[in-house]
Write a protein that holds these residues in place. Structure first.
Motif, PDB file in Angstrom:
ATOM      1  N   ASP A 195      45.003  32.001  40.112  1.00  0.00           N
ATOM      2  CA  ASP A 195      43.723  32.246  40.779  1.00  0.00           C
ATOM      3  C   ASP A 195      43.636  33.653  41.370  1.00  0.00           C
ATOM      4  OD1 ASP A 195      42.918  29.615  40.265  1.00  0.00           O
ATOM      5  OD2 ASP A 195      43.885  28.883  42.104  1.00  0.00           O
ATOM      6  N   GLU A 196      44.543  34.524  40.967  1.00  0.00           N
ATOM      7  CA  GLU A 196      44.551  35.883  41.531  1.00  0.00           C
ATOM      8  C   GLU A 196      43.230  36.600  41.294  1.00  0.00           C
ATOM      9  OE1 GLU A 196      46.654  40.123  40.459  1.00  0.00           O
ATOM     10  OE2 GLU A 196      47.975  38.373  40.586  1.00  0.00           O
ATOM     11  N   VAL A 197      42.765  37.297  42.339  1.00  0.00           N
ATOM     12  CA  VAL A 197      41.540  38.090  42.262  1.00  0.00           C
ATOM     13  C   VAL A 197      41.835  39.484  42.809  1.00  0.00           C
ATOM     14  CG1 VAL A 197      39.149  38.328  43.013  1.00  0.00           C
ATOM     15  CG2 VAL A 197      40.089  36.053  42.571  1.00  0.00           C
ATOM     16  N   GLY A 198      41.516  40.487  42.022  1.00  0.00           N
ATOM     17  CA  GLY A 198      41.643  41.867  42.482  1.00  0.00           C
ATOM     18  C   GLY A 198      40.317  42.361  43.036  1.00  0.00           C
ATOM     19  N   ILE A 199      40.357  42.991  44.212  1.00  0.00           N
ATOM     20  CA  ILE A 199      39.137  43.486  44.865  1.00  0.00           C
ATOM     21  C   ILE A 199      39.265  44.993  45.054  1.00  0.00           C
ATOM     22  CG2 ILE A 199      37.617  43.327  46.864  1.00  0.00           C
ATOM     23  CD1 ILE A 199      38.730  40.563  47.405  1.00  0.00           C
ATOM     24  N   THR A 200      38.324  45.735  44.476  1.00  0.00           N
ATOM     25  CA  THR A 200      38.270  47.190  44.626  1.00  0.00           C
ATOM     26  C   THR A 200      36.991  47.546  45.370  1.00  0.00           C
ATOM     27  OG1 THR A 200      39.431  47.462  42.517  1.00  0.00           O
ATOM     28  CG2 THR A 200      38.329  49.403  43.432  1.00  0.00           C
ATOM     29  N   THR A 201      37.125  48.290  46.480  1.00  0.00           N
ATOM     30  CA  THR A 201      35.967  48.629  47.306  1.00  0.00           C
ATOM     31  C   THR A 201      35.942  50.127  47.587  1.00  0.00           C
ATOM     32  OG1 THR A 201      36.120  46.468  48.407  1.00  0.00           O
ATOM     33  CG2 THR A 201      34.712  48.126  49.433  1.00  0.00           C
ATOM     34  N   LEU A 202      34.822  50.751  47.257  1.00  0.00           N
ATOM     35  CA  LEU A 202      34.580  52.152  47.594  1.00  0.00           C
ATOM     36  C   LEU A 202      33.480  52.183  48.654  1.00  0.00           C
ATOM     37  CD1 LEU A 202      34.978  55.219  47.058  1.00  0.00           C
ATOM     38  CD2 LEU A 202      33.159  55.031  45.349  1.00  0.00           C
ATOM     39  N   SER A 203      33.767  52.811  49.785  1.00  0.00           N
ATOM     40  CA  SER A 203      32.819  52.845  50.901  1.00  0.00           C
ATOM     41  C   SER A 203      32.645  54.284  51.393  1.00  0.00           C
ATOM     42  CB  SER A 203      33.310  51.958  52.049  1.00  0.00           C
ATOM     43  OG  SER A 203      32.385  51.947  53.110  1.00  0.00           O
ATOM     44  N   VAL A 204      31.375  54.664  51.589  1.00  0.00           N
ATOM     45  CA  VAL A 204      31.040  55.994  52.095  1.00  0.00           C
ATOM     46  C   VAL A 204      30.134  55.818  53.301  1.00  0.00           C
ATOM     47  CG1 VAL A 204      29.979  58.227  51.601  1.00  0.00           C
ATOM     48  CG2 VAL A 204      31.174  56.983  49.787  1.00  0.00           C
ATOM     49  N   GLY A 205      30.507  56.459  54.433  1.00  0.00           N
ATOM     50  CA  GLY A 205      29.724  56.344  55.655  1.00  0.00           C
ATOM     51  C   GLY A 205      29.315  57.689  56.200  1.00  0.00           C
ATOM     52  N   TYR A 206      28.115  57.725  56.802  1.00  0.00           N
ATOM     53  CA  TYR A 206      27.601  58.972  57.374  1.00  0.00           C
ATOM     54  C   TYR A 206      26.840  58.650  58.652  1.00  0.00           C
ATOM     55  CZ  TYR A 206      25.327  63.536  57.709  1.00  0.00           C
ATOM     56  OH  TYR A 206      24.911  64.765  58.142  1.00  0.00           O
ATOM     57  N   ALA A 207      27.121  59.381  59.726  1.00  0.00           N
ATOM     58  CA  ALA A 207      26.497  59.119  61.019  1.00  0.00           C
ATOM     59  C   ALA A 207      25.095  59.714  61.080  1.00  0.00           C
ATOM     60  CB  ALA A 207      27.355  59.688  62.143  1.00  0.00           C
ATOM     61  N   LEU A 240      30.453  49.836  47.391  1.00  0.00           N
ATOM     62  CA  LEU A 240      30.470  49.455  45.976  1.00  0.00           C
ATOM     63  C   LEU A 240      31.742  48.648  45.760  1.00  0.00           C
ATOM     64  CD1 LEU A 240      29.478  52.891  44.346  1.00  0.00           C
ATOM     65  CD2 LEU A 240      27.970  50.973  44.912  1.00  0.00           C
ATOM     66  N   GLN A 241      31.591  47.386  45.339  1.00  0.00           N
ATOM     67  CA  GLN A 241      32.749  46.494  45.256  1.00  0.00           C
ATOM     68  C   GLN A 241      32.804  45.762  43.920  1.00  0.00           C
ATOM     69  OE1 GLN A 241      33.301  42.673  47.694  1.00  0.00           O
ATOM     70  NE2 GLN A 241      34.561  44.158  48.840  1.00  0.00           N
ATOM     71  N   LYS A 242      34.029  45.643  43.418  1.00  0.00           N
ATOM     72  CA  LYS A 242      34.302  44.890  42.190  1.00  0.00           C
ATOM     73  C   LYS A 242      35.336  43.815  42.482  1.00  0.00           C
ATOM     74  CE  LYS A 242      32.021  46.981  38.722  1.00  0.00           C
ATOM     75  NZ  LYS A 242      31.169  46.251  37.740  1.00  0.00           N
ATOM     76  N   GLN A 243      35.082  42.591  41.962  1.00  0.00           N
ATOM     77  CA  GLN A 243      36.048  41.494  42.052  1.00  0.00           C
ATOM     78  C   GLN A 243      36.405  41.070  40.637  1.00  0.00           C
ATOM     79  OE1 GLN A 243      34.549  38.299  44.464  1.00  0.00           O
ATOM     80  NE2 GLN A 243      34.557  39.495  46.343  1.00  0.00           N
ATOM     81  N   ASN A 244      37.675  41.204  40.312  1.00  0.00           N
ATOM     82  CA  ASN A 244      38.144  40.889  38.958  1.00  0.00           C
ATOM     83  C   ASN A 244      39.057  39.674  38.994  1.00  0.00           C
ATOM     84  OD1 ASN A 244      36.857  43.211  37.863  1.00  0.00           O
ATOM     85  ND2 ASN A 244      38.566  44.475  38.555  1.00  0.00           N
ATOM     86  N   SER A 245      38.684  38.641  38.249  1.00  0.00           N
ATOM     87  CA  SER A 245      39.503  37.443  38.134  1.00  0.00           C
ATOM     88  C   SER A 245      39.587  37.047  36.663  1.00  0.00           C
ATOM     89  CB  SER A 245      38.893  36.285  38.934  1.00  0.00           C
ATOM     90  OG  SER A 245      37.688  35.858  38.342  1.00  0.00           O
ATOM     91  N   VAL A 246      40.434  36.061  36.378  1.00  0.00           N
ATOM     92  CA  VAL A 246      40.547  35.565  35.003  1.00  0.00           C
ATOM     93  C   VAL A 246      39.238  34.939  34.565  1.00  0.00           C
ATOM     94  CG1 VAL A 246      41.772  33.961  33.494  1.00  0.00           C
ATOM     95  CG2 VAL A 246      43.029  35.232  35.255  1.00  0.00           C
TER      96      VAL A 246
END
Length: 259
Positions: free
Chosen positions: A215-227, A238-244
């Motif tokens: 049931d492994e799931v890989g989560i990749t998250t790219l986040s950009v913040g500006y005040a 921007l997020q990706k969840q990769n599973s079987v």
């Protein structure tokens, strides 16, 4: 012959002595800097100059003349008046990023472009260490897809650095229309801070939920913040969840408050 040479040298010496004496009288009465005839002789001027330089270079015996109102309203002046701080130490160890409370809108392109929401908190510092706590909840408005959990992160470089990296250890529960998994969440986070104190940053996080299992799931998250104000930021995820079973995605626009 010897007597004649001696008399010549004596005569020349007297002439040279007279010339030296004449030059001493002329230049001794003239200021070597401004050419002011009323200035004192060289020796007297030299002593006065030495005394003036000594007085000018001596540290003041009284504090700076600052109005009490200004001193009361300036923590920086108060701190410097008590003790000169170690600025380099502060820059290295004063966090270049802040704790953020997050609330925003999410869209899930892989789930028929369903709309949803995100709420969470990022990097609550535990004391004056590099250890922080984070938690989040995200899901669709219909409730057919949810992800929630919390993490511990330890930033290994000085907190004032413009680049930092942190191992991540926590828990995640993921439910979608195609699968459900939960378990330990491990990985790492890379943080780039071009502008300190939360003004702007970029982070890339890679973690694995229930690693090594079916049931492994890989989560990749790219986040950009500006005040946009000293306490409010706009962040994009921007997020990706990769599973079987399936590959999922999420895009978020989030308002962040920095307490």
């Amino acid at each position: 012959m010897v007597g004649f040479l001696a008399s010549v040298f004596v005569s020349q010496g007297r002439k040279a002595g007279g010339v030296v004496a004449l030059f001493s009288v002329i230049f001794g009465a003239v200021d070597p800097v401004w050419g002011n005839p009323s200035s004192p002789p060289l020796q007297t001027l030299g002593n006065a100059s030495k005394q003036w330089i000594t007085q000018a270079s001596a540290p003041p015996s009284t504090p700076l003349d600052i109005e009490p109102e200004i001193l009361d309203e300036s923590p920086v002046l108060q701190r410097w008046s008590e003790e000169i701080p170690d600025v380099l130490h502060d820059i290295r160890h004063d966090p270049s990023f802040k704790t953020r409370v997050r609330l925003g809108y999410s869209q899930f392109p892989s789930t028929h472009h369903r709309s949803g929401w995100t709420i969470g908190v990022e990097d609550v510092f535990l004391g004056k260490t590099g250890l922080t706590v984070s938690a989040e909840y995200q899901g669709t408005f219909k409730g057919d897809r949810t992800t929630w959990g919390g993490d511990l992160r330890y930033y290994v470089l000085p907190l004032g650095s413009r680049v930092n990296i942190a191992p991540v250890l926590g828990y995640r529960n993921i439910t979608t229309g195609a699968y459900q998994t939960d378990g330990i969440n491990v990985g790492a986070k890379l943080k780039l801070i071009p502008s300190r104190t939360g003004a702007a940053d970029l982070s890339l996080t890679q973690t694995f939920v229930s690693p090594g299992s079916s049931d492994e799931v890989g989560i990749t998250t790219l986040s950009v913040g500006y005040a946009i104000t000293p306490q409010l930021r706009i962040s994009t995820d921007l997020q990706k969840q990769n599973s079987v079973a399936k590959k999922d995605s999420r895009v978020g626009i989030i308002l962040e408050w920095m307490p």
